[in-house]
Motif scaffolding. Structure first.
Motif, PDB file in Angstrom:
ATOM      1  N   TRP B  54       0.845  -1.197   0.000  1.00 16.09           N
ATOM      2  CA  TRP B  54       0.000   0.000   0.000  1.00 16.09           C
ATOM      3  C   TRP B  54       0.879   1.245   0.000  1.00 16.09           C
ATOM      4  O   TRP B  54       0.684   2.178  -0.783  1.00 16.09           O
ATOM      5  CB  TRP B  54      -0.892  -0.045   1.235  1.00 16.09           C
ATOM      6  N   THR B  55       1.899   1.250   0.898  1.00 19.84           N
ATOM      7  CA  THR B  55       2.800   2.387   0.942  1.00 19.84           C
ATOM      8  C   THR B  55       3.617   2.468  -0.340  1.00 19.84           C
ATOM      9  O   THR B  55       3.772   3.528  -0.940  1.00 19.84           O
ATOM     10  CB  THR B  55       3.749   2.251   2.146  1.00 19.84           C
ATOM     11  N   PHE B  56       4.119   1.296  -0.718  1.00 16.25           N
ATOM     12  CA  PHE B  56       5.078   1.299  -1.819  1.00 16.25           C
ATOM     13  C   PHE B  56       4.427   1.732  -3.132  1.00 16.25           C
ATOM     14  O   PHE B  56       4.936   2.595  -3.844  1.00 16.25           O
ATOM     15  CB  PHE B  56       5.692  -0.096  -1.964  1.00 16.25           C
ATOM     16  N   TYR B  57       3.300   1.108  -3.447  1.00 18.28           N
ATOM     17  CA  TYR B  57       2.613   1.497  -4.690  1.00 18.28           C
ATOM     18  C   TYR B  57       1.474   2.476  -4.413  1.00 18.28           C
ATOM     19  O   TYR B  57       1.307   3.475  -5.087  1.00 18.28           O
ATOM     20  CB  TYR B  57       2.030   0.257  -5.375  1.00 18.28           C
ATOM     21  N   GLY B  58       0.684   2.114  -3.377  1.00 23.68           N
ATOM     22  CA  GLY B  58      -0.576   2.816  -3.141  1.00 23.68           C
ATOM     23  C   GLY B  58      -0.427   4.273  -2.774  1.00 23.68           C
ATOM     24  O   GLY B  58      -1.265   5.100  -3.138  1.00 23.68           O
ATOM     25  N   ALA B  59       0.636   4.600  -2.009  1.00 27.45           N
ATOM     26  CA  ALA B  59       0.769   5.981  -1.554  1.00 27.45           C
ATOM     27  C   ALA B  59       0.873   6.932  -2.732  1.00 27.45           C
ATOM     28  O   ALA B  59       0.262   8.015  -2.734  1.00 27.45           O
ATOM     29  CB  ALA B  59       1.989   6.109  -0.651  1.00 27.45           C
ATOM     30  N   VAL B  60       1.642   6.525  -3.732  1.00 25.79           N
ATOM     31  CA  VAL B  60       1.789   7.393  -4.898  1.00 25.79           C
ATOM     32  C   VAL B  60       0.445   7.571  -5.604  1.00 25.79           C
ATOM     33  O   VAL B  60       0.045   8.683  -5.974  1.00 25.79           O
ATOM     34  CB  VAL B  60       2.849   6.810  -5.865  1.00 25.79           C
ATOM     35  N   GLY B  61      -0.269   6.427  -5.724  1.00 22.43           N
ATOM     36  CA  GLY B  61      -1.596   6.506  -6.342  1.00 22.43           C
ATOM     37  C   GLY B  61      -2.518   7.403  -5.537  1.00 22.43           C
ATOM     38  O   GLY B  61      -3.280   8.205  -6.086  1.00 22.43           O
ATOM     39  N   TYR B  62      -2.431   7.254  -4.215  1.00 26.86           N
ATOM     40  CA  TYR B  62      -3.249   8.054  -3.309  1.00 26.86           C
ATOM     41  C   TYR B  62      -2.943   9.542  -3.499  1.00 26.86           C
ATOM     42  O   TYR B  62      -3.852  10.391  -3.639  1.00 26.86           O
ATOM     43  CB  TYR B  62      -2.914   7.629  -1.877  1.00 26.86           C
ATOM     44  N   TYR B 132      -6.694  -6.365   3.406  1.00 29.38           N
ATOM     45  CA  TYR B 132      -5.295  -5.953   3.396  1.00 29.38           C
ATOM     46  C   TYR B 132      -4.445  -6.958   2.616  1.00 29.38           C
ATOM     47  O   TYR B 132      -3.568  -6.602   1.826  1.00 29.38           O
ATOM     48  CB  TYR B 132      -4.800  -5.876   4.842  1.00 29.38           C
ATOM     49  N   ILE B 133      -4.733  -8.245   2.862  1.00 32.01           N
ATOM     50  CA  ILE B 133      -3.990  -9.275   2.133  1.00 32.01           C
ATOM     51  C   ILE B 133      -4.377  -9.239   0.653  1.00 32.01           C
ATOM     52  O   ILE B 133      -3.529  -9.385  -0.236  1.00 32.01           O
ATOM     53  CB  ILE B 133      -4.242 -10.656   2.772  1.00 32.01           C
ATOM     54  N   ALA B 403      -8.672   1.131  -5.948  1.00 30.49           N
ATOM     55  CA  ALA B 403      -7.422   1.774  -5.559  1.00 30.49           C
ATOM     56  C   ALA B 403      -6.900   1.078  -4.319  1.00 30.49           C
ATOM     57  O   ALA B 403      -7.666   0.691  -3.434  1.00 30.49           O
ATOM     58  CB  ALA B 403      -7.647   3.249  -5.287  1.00 30.49           C
ATOM     59  N   LEU B 404      -5.548   0.911  -4.280  1.00 28.31           N
ATOM     60  CA  LEU B 404      -4.959   0.180  -3.161  1.00 28.31           C
ATOM     61  C   LEU B 404      -5.294   0.838  -1.830  1.00 28.31           C
ATOM     62  O   LEU B 404      -5.650   0.189  -0.859  1.00 28.31           O
ATOM     63  CB  LEU B 404      -3.447   0.091  -3.344  1.00 28.31           C
ATOM     64  N   ALA B 405      -5.180   2.170  -1.801  1.00 27.04           N
ATOM     65  CA  ALA B 405      -5.377   2.882  -0.542  1.00 27.04           C
ATOM     66  C   ALA B 405      -6.789   2.699  -0.017  1.00 27.04           C
ATOM     67  O   ALA B 405      -7.004   2.546   1.187  1.00 27.04           O
ATOM     68  CB  ALA B 405      -5.077   4.362  -0.715  1.00 27.04           C
ATOM     69  N   ALA B 406      -7.756   2.652  -0.918  1.00 24.72           N
ATOM     70  CA  ALA B 406      -9.144   2.505  -0.478  1.00 24.72           C
ATOM     71  C   ALA B 406      -9.343   1.160   0.206  1.00 24.72           C
ATOM     72  O   ALA B 406      -9.992   1.064   1.250  1.00 24.72           O
ATOM     73  CB  ALA B 406     -10.073   2.635  -1.684  1.00 24.72           C
ATOM     74  N   VAL B 410     -10.291   0.342   4.330  1.00 26.06           N
ATOM     75  CA  VAL B 410     -11.360  -0.549   4.795  1.00 26.06           C
ATOM     76  C   VAL B 410     -10.824  -1.447   5.896  1.00 26.06           C
ATOM     77  O   VAL B 410     -11.423  -1.605   6.974  1.00 26.06           O
ATOM     78  CB  VAL B 410     -11.903  -1.395   3.621  1.00 26.06           C
ATOM     79  N   SER B 411      -9.672  -2.008   5.623  1.00 28.26           N
ATOM     80  CA  SER B 411      -9.041  -2.903   6.588  1.00 28.26           C
ATOM     81  C   SER B 411      -8.716  -2.167   7.890  1.00 28.26           C
ATOM     82  O   SER B 411      -8.980  -2.655   8.989  1.00 28.26           O
ATOM     83  CB  SER B 411      -7.774  -3.454   5.961  1.00 28.26           C
TER      84      SER B 411
END
Lengths: 92, 892
Positions: B54-62, B132-133, B403-406, B410-411
């Motif tokens: 999430w941090t690695f890919y998702g943060a940028v997307g976020y 999350y998984i 989106a990963l962050a979304a 939830v988790s």
């Protein structure tokens, strides 16, 4: 929320060194409160219109606060390293 | 372009490298070379498990989607670690003292080792971690996809199921190679630390490349940022604060965070270093997020997935090496998260769900044949596979397009439901199991209904109708507008309602319910952990069989470990051989060791079975206390009874003595009375014989003898009268003839009667008639009898030349006192004691009476409610009569 192991153990008046250490502990406890306050400041910024701050300003502010807190924490943590009140009494 | 097979090969060799790291670390730990394994640095790096794919890919997307909001996810945990002194320190101390194995164990332990609560938290954690998984699966699949697209091998794309299987296998092999006594995985922690370095290095490398390689330096990049579409402050206030709270809560409550932060913690002092080092790590991880996002938005074609900018930017610039590094970073993030989360969850599942059920169904408890370790390990492996597969299921259901962050949020919201219970449990002794259960259930339900199920996708679990019209058509039960409040951001909506209702239920039910003794004890232990970091309960010694314990411990800890533990304990106790005495201390130690493997509740139950149910639980203690209280009460009653008995016995003894005395008195009385009767009878007989036998008696002689006989007969009659009178008085059979009268009249009558036959021997009465003018309600005849007796006694015995009797009258309220004092020699002290006894005569010289007069007087006075006493020190004989002027008043 006071640290009972400390307050119950000793007398009212302390040596200068112990007193200093106590105040350092106080400071260490207050760092997150300060951090929270500083990080809630952006809530005061306008989020509409032209007067809203630029992204770079926001980034510099947030990361600036972050680094500031870490440095403070680092400076406080060093002298507290030998604090006897953290003795591992929970260990077998 | 790199081939997909090559990429898989890189992944596999990377995994092999991690295995090597873990293996070396484990071996070093076994050899006891744990110095560098337990450094604060490793601890801090292991905390970085927080930063996942999430941090690695998702943060940028976020950041590309919502600007600076992404940063809140890292500000929250930073605050928690900066404020470690407040909360994390306490959690770690409790975790170490109580040998907690998971967040479920923490809550279960706090609320009286409730297994139900542990199961609840476990289920919540499993469901909460599932998205999350899924997020990790999605990110790894996406990253493969990027390379596949680039190399034109899209059709050979390994599907997410293979990624899931690979991750599960990886975790099983990694996390359950052995059953560690402390639930610590040195190898895993070390591998995670290495992965933390890899992902940080990868992200920093991409960031540096973007800023200096593409952006043209720091200043230019900042300008570019301001010019981009996310170039201005556009964060919503509610989400800003809410997400900070949410991420802080999740940081504390995520099962995997608890695992690395508390369970794997070796030394509390590491927290001090981590308190500044971990925020530093977070700064580094999030520093380049915005530049990467901005550059990505600038460079990449519109519509490309911003979650993958970290990969696609280097690829688009032809930097394949950097792209592979970046891929490895993402892969590291995902794998480390899945490994630790799966280990943490499988521990919870096996300790709190599988083991209790298994123990119950095999019904033989700890002394079962076969190795319990195998069961535990199998349970964990299956749980790991299950957990990962649940993640895969979620991924499939949600379609993998979110989106990963979304997904991550939830988790987060799910696991944050634990926060009120944890905080309440740590700081409030009044928190109860029922309260915790109610809060968790309500919060979890709200989360499930308003966020989790809708997030799977509208129409999958919750139909569109329910979404729009509410559950059962009740409009206040719309998943995204509870209680009819619309227009909220769905995440904030859930966060607010779930945590608010959760907290209210938790506090409310805690306030009205009453905790069990064990709960209260554990509550005190948890809340005041810094005052007494000791173990809670103790085992009663002497009953447990050391061999049985040994057999059981070997099954759970492994033969070598158990033997080492036992012989260590034996040495410590100074016992020869390998079997220590089952002292309470040893049993506690053993239980703690076992709880590391099978959880606190199970370990407690297992030892309890071997010790033969002789574990002294608090309930037992309470029962014992109750029993002894009853015993004490019983013995107190017995004592009371025996006191009463001894009192009765004493009374009986006294009565017996009195009876004996009375019997003696009676004998004396009888002999006296016979004596008294015989004397006159003798003279009567003698004189009557003279009268009968001698005929030559003169008239005068006859008269004289006859009058003697007459006198003696009168004396006899009087004696008998007196005796009768006394007997009547003593038996209380006398009926008083109560009348109003004047004291003066009574005294007049008495004086007249007593002095009637006055032969001029002149007893002079001195009276103050004025004082005698007192009305009196009594039996005048009886009282007069007393007066007569006293006056005539005085007349008889007063030896003064001019005998004189002084009658003094005094009155105190209703009490009247009359003193009869004559001017004679008085009564000798030894005689004073007996004058009121029957037949007591002061002297024999003037044997005028039978010696019953004063005895009768005393009886009469007693009947009249007064008394007669001898007054000492008055010179002559002096008697005092005290009596009430009104006998009825006195009787009251």
């Amino acid at each position: 929320m006071t640290d009972v192991t400390e307050t119950t153990r000793t007398s009212v008046f302390l040596e200068r060194q112990t007193y200093r250490r106590r105040r350092l502990v106080d400071a260490a406890r207050l760092v997150p409160v300060l951090g929270l306050l500083l990080w809630l400041v952006p809530l005061l910024w306008p989020s509409e219109g032209d007067s809203r701050p630029a992204m770079s300003t926001a980034i510099l502010y947030l990361f600036g606060v972050w680094i500031f807190l870490v440095v403070i924490k680092f400076l406080i943590a060093r002298p507290l390293r030998s604090d006897p009140s953290d003795a591992q009494d929970g260990q077998e | 372009m790199i081939a997909l097979n090559a990429l898989v090969a890189i992944c596999l060799s990377y995994v092999a490298f991690l295995f090597a790291v873990a293996f070396v670390a484990e071996r070093a730990a076994r050899r006891g070379q744990v110095g560098w394994l337990r450094s604060p640095l490793v601890y801090t790096l292991s905390l970085s498990i927080y930063c996942t794919a999430w941090t690695f890919y998702g943060a940028v997307g976020y950041a590309a989607r919502s600007g600076l909001e992404y940063i809140t996810i890292y500000l929250g945990p930073s605050l928690v670690m900066l404020g470690w002194w407040w909360l994390v320190r306490k959690m770690v101390r409790i975790g170490r003292t109580q040998r907690l194995t998971s967040i479920a164990d923490l809550i279960s332990s706090r609320f009286g080792k409730s297994n139900l609560l542990a199961i609840g938290v476990t289920i919540l954690a499993v469901i909460g971690t599932t998205p999350y998984i899924a997020l990790q699966l999605q990110s790894v699949t996406l990253s493969f996809d990027v390379f596949a697209q680039a190399s034109g091998e899209a059709e050979q794309l390994p599907s997410a199921i293979w990624v899931a299987i690979g991750l599960a296998l990886f975790t099983v092999v990694f996390g359950t190679r052995n059953l560690d006594v402390n639930e610590r995985h040195h190898g895993v922690v070390m591998a995670i630390a290495v992965e933390a370095v890899v992902k940080l290095f990868a992200l920093m490398a991409v960031g540096l490349f973007v800023v200096w390689g593409i952006g043209g330096g720091l200043g230019a990049t900042l300008e570019k940022i301001d010019d981009s579409e996310i170039g201005a402050w556009q964060v919503e206030g509610g989400r800003w604060a809410g997400l900070m709270l949410l991420s802080a809560a999740a940081f504390l409550c995520l099962p995997r965070m608890f695992q690395v932060m508390v369970v794997e913690n070796d030394d509390e002092a590491h927290l001090r270093t981590a308190s500044w080092a971990f925020p530093t790590y977070l700064i580094c991880m999030s520093l380049f997020v915005v530049p990467i996002a901005v550059v990505g938005l600038d460079l990449m074609p519109a519509g490309s997935n911003p979650d993958l900018f970290v990969l696609t930017i280097p690829l688009s610039q032809g930097r394949e090496g950097l792209a592979i590094l970046s891929f490895l970073g993402g892969f590291s993030s995902a794998t480390s998260m899945v490994i630790v989360a799966a280990i943490a969850l499988s521990t919870m599942v096996s300790n709190h769900i599988v083991m209790p059920i298994w123990l119950r169904f095999t019904n033989s408890g700890a002394v079962v044949s076969g190795d319990v370790r195998n069961v535990v390990l199998l349970a964990r492996r299956l749980s790991i596979v299950g957990v990962v597969m649940l993640g895969y299921l979620y991924y499939r259901l949600s379609g993998g397009g979110n989106a990963l962050a979304a997904i991550g949020l939830v988790s987060f919201t799910g696991v944050a439901q634990v926060l009120p219970v944890v905080l309440g449990g740590l700081f409030w002794r009044g928190a109860t199991r029922i309260g915790a259960f109610a809060g968790l259930t309500l919060g979890f339900s709200v989360w499930l209904f308003t966020l989790f199920l809708p997030s799977v996708g509208t129409g999958v679990v919750i139909s569109t109708t329910v979404m729009e019209q509410g559950f059962f058509g009740w409009s206040w039960l719309r998943p995204q507008a509870l209680f009819g409040i619309e227009g909220l951001d769905p995440l904030m909506h859930t966060l607010f309602w779930s945590l608010a209702l959760n907290t209210i239920a938790f506090f409310g039910f805690s306030l009205v319910s009453f905790p069990t003794p064990l709960e209260r004890l554990q509550g005190a232990q948890f809340v005041n952990i810094f005052q007494h970091s000791s173990s809670v309960r103790s085992w009663s010694p002497g009953v447990a069989q050391s061999e049985d314990l040994m057999v059981m411990a070997q099954r759970i800890l492994g033969a070598g470990e158990a033997q080492a533990l036992f012989s260590r304990a034996a040495r410590k106790q100074g016992v020869s051989g390998n079997l220590p005495e089952p002292t309470p201390g040893f049993l506690e130690l053993l239980e703690r060791e076992l709880s590391g493997s099978v959880g606190a509740a199970t370990a407690h139950a297992m030892i309890g079975q071997i010790v033969g149910g002789m574990s002294v639980s608090v309930q037992d203690l309470m029962a014992v206390a109750d029993e002894s209280a009853q015993l004490m009460e019983y013995s107190a009653r017995l004592k009371e009874q025996s006191d009463e008995l001894s009192r009765t016995a004493r009374k009986l003894r006294e009565a017996n003595q009195k009876l004996t005395r009375i019997s003696v008195q009676k004998d004396a009385f009888l002999s006296q009375i016979s004596h008294e009767l015989r004397t006159p009878m003798t003279s009567v007989r003698a004189f009557s014989e003279i009268l009968r036998d001698s005929g030559q008696l003169t008239e005068a002689e006859q008269t004289k003898y006859a009058s003697i006989i007459h006198d003696e007969a009168i004396r006899l009659t009087r004696l008998l009268d007196d005796l009768l009178d006394l007997s009547v008085l003593e038996n209380g059979q006398v009926s008083l003839n109560l009348r109003h009268d004047m004291l003066r009249d009574l005294l007049d009558r008495a004086a007249a009667a007593a002095l009637a036959d006055d032969d001029g021997s002149a007893l002079r009465l001195r009276r103050d008639r004025a004082l005698e003018d007192i009305p009196i309600y009594t039996d005048p005849d009886r009282l007069t009898q007393v007066f007569i007796n006293l006056i005539s006694n005085s007349k008889k015995y007063c030896e003064a030349e001019t005998p004189e009797l002084h009658i003094r009258v005094g009155q105190r309220g209703d009490l009247l006192s009359l003193d009869f004092v004559d001017n004679g020699f008085g009564i000798s002290p030894e005689a004073q004691d007996v004058i009121f006894e029957k037949f007591a005569r002061v002297s024999d010289q003037k044997a005028g009476g039978a010696g019953l007069g004063l005895a009768i007087c005393r009886q009469i006075m007693a009947r009249l409610g007064g008394e007669i006493t001898y007054l000492k020190g008055e010179g002559g004989a002096a008697f005092r009569i005290d009596l009430p002027t009104n006998i009825t008043v006195a009787a009251q």
